[in-house]
Write an enzyme that holds these catalytic residues in place. Structure first.
Site, mmCIF file in Angstrom:
data_model
loop_
_atom_site.group_PDB
_atom_site.id
_atom_site.type_symbol
_atom_site.label_atom_id
_atom_site.label_comp_id
_atom_site.label_asym_id
_atom_site.label_seq_id
_atom_site.Cartn_x
_atom_site.Cartn_y
_atom_site.Cartn_z
ATOM 1 N N ARG A 20 1.479 2.162 -3.648
ATOM 2 C CA ARG A 20 0.560 2.084 -4.592
ATOM 3 C C ARG A 20 -0.667 3.790 -3.926
ATOM 4 N NH1 ARG A 20 0.219 -2.267 -4.970
ATOM 5 N NH2 ARG A 20 1.255 -1.474 -7.672
ATOM 6 N N TYR A 73 0.784 -1.396 0.337
ATOM 7 C CA TYR A 73 0.370 0.116 -0.127
ATOM 8 C C TYR A 73 0.798 1.530 -0.129
ATOM 9 C CZ TYR A 73 -4.161 -3.185 0.157
ATOM 10 O OH TYR A 73 -4.673 -3.958 -0.513
ATOM 11 N N HIS A 133 -14.049 1.144 0.520
ATOM 12 C CA HIS A 133 -12.977 0.115 0.391
ATOM 13 C C HIS A 133 -11.836 0.885 1.296
ATOM 14 C CE1 HIS A 133 -14.821 -2.806 -1.608
ATOM 15 N NE2 HIS A 133 -15.119 -3.423 -1.383
ATOM 16 N N GLY A 155 -17.781 1.835 -14.364
ATOM 17 C CA GLY A 155 -16.357 0.502 -14.005
ATOM 18 C C GLY A 155 -16.261 -0.020 -12.804
ATOM 19 N N THR A 156 -16.930 -0.921 -12.769
ATOM 20 C CA THR A 156 -16.972 -2.022 -11.233
ATOM 21 C C THR A 156 -17.173 -3.424 -12.032
ATOM 22 O OG1 THR A 156 -17.509 -2.863 -9.190
ATOM 23 C CG2 THR A 156 -18.941 -0.726 -10.563
ATOM 24 N N GLN A 165 -15.581 2.212 -4.739
ATOM 25 C CA GLN A 165 -14.506 0.923 -3.646
ATOM 26 C C GLN A 165 -13.368 1.494 -4.134
ATOM 27 O OE1 GLN A 165 -16.078 -2.525 -5.089
ATOM 28 N NE2 GLN A 165 -17.279 -1.559 -7.051
ATOM 29 N N ASN A 166 -13.197 2.596 -4.817
ATOM 30 C CA ASN A 166 -11.518 2.830 -5.101
ATOM 31 C C ASN A 166 -10.856 3.438 -4.020
ATOM 32 O OD1 ASN A 166 -12.392 1.770 -7.732
ATOM 33 N ND2 ASN A 166 -12.402 4.482 -8.684
ATOM 34 N N VAL A 167 -9.499 3.588 -3.344
ATOM 35 C CA VAL A 167 -9.021 3.399 -2.705
ATOM 36 C C VAL A 167 -7.771 4.903 -3.067
ATOM 37 C CG1 VAL A 167 -9.309 1.512 -1.481
ATOM 38 C CG2 VAL A 167 -6.968 2.077 -2.530
ATOM 39 N N ASP A 168 -7.968 5.659 -4.448
ATOM 40 C CA ASP A 168 -7.738 6.653 -5.081
ATOM 41 C C ASP A 168 -8.020 7.661 -4.378
ATOM 42 O OD1 ASP A 168 -8.935 6.971 -6.933
ATOM 43 O OD2 ASP A 168 -8.586 5.106 -8.187
HETATM 44 P P1 OAD Z 1 -12.388 -4.949 -10.643
HETATM 45 O O1 OAD Z 1 -11.304 -4.936 -11.629
HETATM 46 O O2 OAD Z 1 -12.951 -5.633 -10.346
HETATM 47 O O3 OAD Z 1 -13.222 -3.898 -12.070
HETATM 48 C C1 OAD Z 1 -13.248 -3.657 -13.043
HETATM 49 C C2 OAD Z 1 -13.958 -2.955 -14.444
HETATM 50 O O4 OAD Z 1 -13.915 -1.462 -15.138
HETATM 51 C C3 OAD Z 1 -14.122 -4.173 -15.423
HETATM 52 O O5 OAD Z 1 -15.612 -4.132 -15.028
HETATM 53 C C4 OAD Z 1 -13.852 -3.501 -16.361
HETATM 54 O O6 OAD Z 1 -14.325 -4.260 -17.645
HETATM 55 C C5 OAD Z 1 -13.705 -2.325 -16.323
HETATM 56 N N1 OAD Z 1 -13.080 -1.228 -16.652
HETATM 57 C C6 OAD Z 1 -11.669 -1.263 -17.339
HETATM 58 N N2 OAD Z 1 -11.184 -0.695 -18.099
HETATM 59 C C7 OAD Z 1 -12.209 0.445 -17.701
HETATM 60 C C8 OAD Z 1 -12.717 1.977 -18.464
HETATM 61 N N3 OAD Z 1 -11.256 2.538 -19.257
HETATM 62 N N4 OAD Z 1 -13.867 2.392 -17.855
HETATM 63 C C9 OAD Z 1 -14.456 1.991 -17.355
HETATM 64 N N5 OAD Z 1 -14.673 1.144 -17.137
HETATM 65 C C10 OAD Z 1 -13.581 0.147 -16.972
HETATM 66 O O7 OAD Z 1 -12.776 -3.262 -10.351
HETATM 67 P P2 OAD Z 1 -13.706 -3.382 -9.302
HETATM 68 O O8 OAD Z 1 -15.405 -3.715 -9.406
HETATM 69 O O9 OAD Z 1 -13.669 -1.637 -8.962
HETATM 70 O O10 OAD Z 1 -11.712 -4.593 -2.811
HETATM 71 O O11 OAD Z 1 -13.433 -3.923 -7.958
HETATM 72 C C11 OAD Z 1 -13.759 -4.572 -6.648
HETATM 73 C C12 OAD Z 1 -12.762 -4.415 -5.450
HETATM 74 O O12 OAD Z 1 -11.829 -5.596 -5.524
HETATM 75 C C13 OAD Z 1 -11.247 -3.474 -5.186
HETATM 76 O O13 OAD Z 1 -12.566 -2.213 -4.314
HETATM 77 C C14 OAD Z 1 -10.692 -4.647 -4.631
HETATM 78 C C15 OAD Z 1 -10.532 -5.374 -5.635
HETATM 79 O O14 OAD Z 1 -10.201 -6.360 -4.762
HETATM 80 C C16 OAD Z 1 -10.149 -4.616 -1.860
HETATM 81 O O15 OAD Z 1 -9.262 -4.525 -2.351
HETATM 82 C C17 OAD Z 1 -11.116 -4.742 -1.121
#
Ligand code: OAD
Length: 236
Positions: free
Chosen positions: A56, A53, A104, A175-176, A86-89
Site C-alpha cells: 500500500r 502495508y 486509522h 466518501g465514507t 479514516q484514510n492512511v494515505d
Molecule cells: P468504504 O470502502 O467502506 O466506503 C467508501 C465510500 O466511498 C462508499 O460510501 C462509496 O460509495 C464512496 N465512494 C466511492 N467512490 C467515490 C468517489 N469517487 N467519490 C466519493 N465517494 C466515493 O471506506 P471507508 O468508509 O473509508 O479501516 O472505510 C472505513 C474504514 O474501513 C477504513 O478506514 C478501513 C476499512 O476497514 C481500517 O482498515 C481500520
C-alpha cells in the site's frame, strides 16, 4: 473565521486510483479483512500483514491528490479547516491541508509492536519504497510494525477528532460508508446549529434526522458544487 471539519474516507481518494474497501471490487473483496487489518491477523502472520502495508505504501508513489483533496485544502483561505480522515494515505497533506487527524494511522509511519501508541516509538519512513521487514526493531526493541489502527485496537485520535467536530460550524462528510465505529459515530458530536453536508455517489447509512444536505456525486464533482455554494466563487 468559521470552523469547518471534513470527515473523509476511502471515497475521496478513489478518483486518485486508490481502491475503496467495501465497494464492489473493493480491497476487502480481495483480501480477508480479518487476515490483513486486525490485530489478531497481525499476531497470526506478521509478515503477511507487514507486506500488505508495504505494498500500500509503494502505491503512494503512483497516485496524486485529486481535485477534491485540493478544494478541501483551498477552503483554508476562507475557513478554519480540520480534516479528520479514516484514510492512511497522505493525499490530504500533499494537496496542502495543514490540519489533518488520521483516525486509522498513516502508511508513511511505523511503530512498535509492544507499544504502538508510544510517541517515542513512532517514526516517519523516509520514502514510499521504504519497507518494514521482519527483524526491524522499534525504539523499545520490539518488532517494527505499520502505524495502522487495526480492528481490535483502540482509536486514540477519536477524542481530539470528536472535540473538533463539536466545535464546527460546518461538517462535511466525503466518501465514507459510515460503517466503521467509532469513526462513524463522530457525526453525533455535531452542534445542533451546524450545517452538515455529505458527498458520496452512493450515500448509505446517512442519519435521516440530522438535516444532512446530501450531494450524491463523486468527490471531485461534489466538492466543486460545495466550494461554489460556500464561497460563491467558481472552483478553478
Ligand atoms: P468504504 O470502502 O467502506 O466506503 C467508501 C465510500 O466511498 C462508499 O460510501 C462509496 O460509495 C464512496 N465512494 C466511492 N467512490 C467515490 C468517489 N469517487 N467519490 C466519493 N465517494 C466515493 O471506506 P471507508 O468508509 O473509508 O479501516 O472505510 C472505513 C474504514 O474501513 C477504513 O478506514 C478501513 C476499512 O476497514 C481500517 O482498515 C481500520
Amino acid at each position: 473565521m468559521k470552523k469547518m471539519v471534513f470527515l473523509t474516507g476511502a471515497g475521496i481518494s478513489a478518483e486518485s486510483g486508490i481502491t475503496t474497501f467495501r465497494d464492489s471490487g473493493g480491497l476487502w473483496e480481495r483480501y480477508p479483512v480479518e487476515a490483513v487489518a486486525s490485530i489478531n491477523g497481525y499476531h497470526r502472520d506478521p509478515e503477511l500483514v507487514i507486506n500488505f502495508y508495504n505494498e500500500r505504501r509503494h502505491q503512494l508513489a503512483d497516485v496524486q491528490p485529486n481535485e477534491a483533496h485540493r478544494l478541501v485544502a483551498k477552503l483554508e483561505d476562507t475557513y478554519d479547516v480540520c480534516v479528520v480522515t479514516q484514510n492512511v494515505d497522505n493525499l490530504h497533506e500533499r494537496a496542502g491541508s495543514h490540519n489533518v487527524i488520521h483516525l486509522h494511522g498513516e502508511l508513511m509511519k511505523a511503530t512498535s509492536t509492544a507499544n504502538p501508541n508510544d510517541p517515542k516509538c513512532i517514526v516517519t519512513l523516509p520514502a514510499t519504497d521504504s519497507d518494514i521487514n521482519i527483524g526491524d526493531k522499534a525504539a523499545d526493541g520490539s518488532q517494527l510494525r505499520p502505524f495502522i489502527v487495526w480492528f481490535g485496537e483502540s482509536v486514540p485520535m477519536i477524542e481530539p477528532a470528536a472535540e473538533e467536530v463539536s466545535k464546527a460550524d460546518i461538517v462535511v462528510v466525503v466518501g465514507t460508508s459510515l460503517n466503521v465505529y467509532p469513526a462513524a459515530g463522530l457525526l453525533g458530536y455535531t452542534r445542533r446549529d451546524a450545517g452538515i453536508y455529505l458527498i458520496d455517489p452512493l450515500p448509505n447509512n446517512v442519519p435521516s434526522d440530522m438535516g444532512i444536505h446530501v450531494i450524491a456525486k463523486k468527490a471531485t464533482e461534489g466538492m466543486r458544487d460545495l466550494y461554489e455554494l460556500l464561497t460563491g466563487k467558481a472552483a478553478e
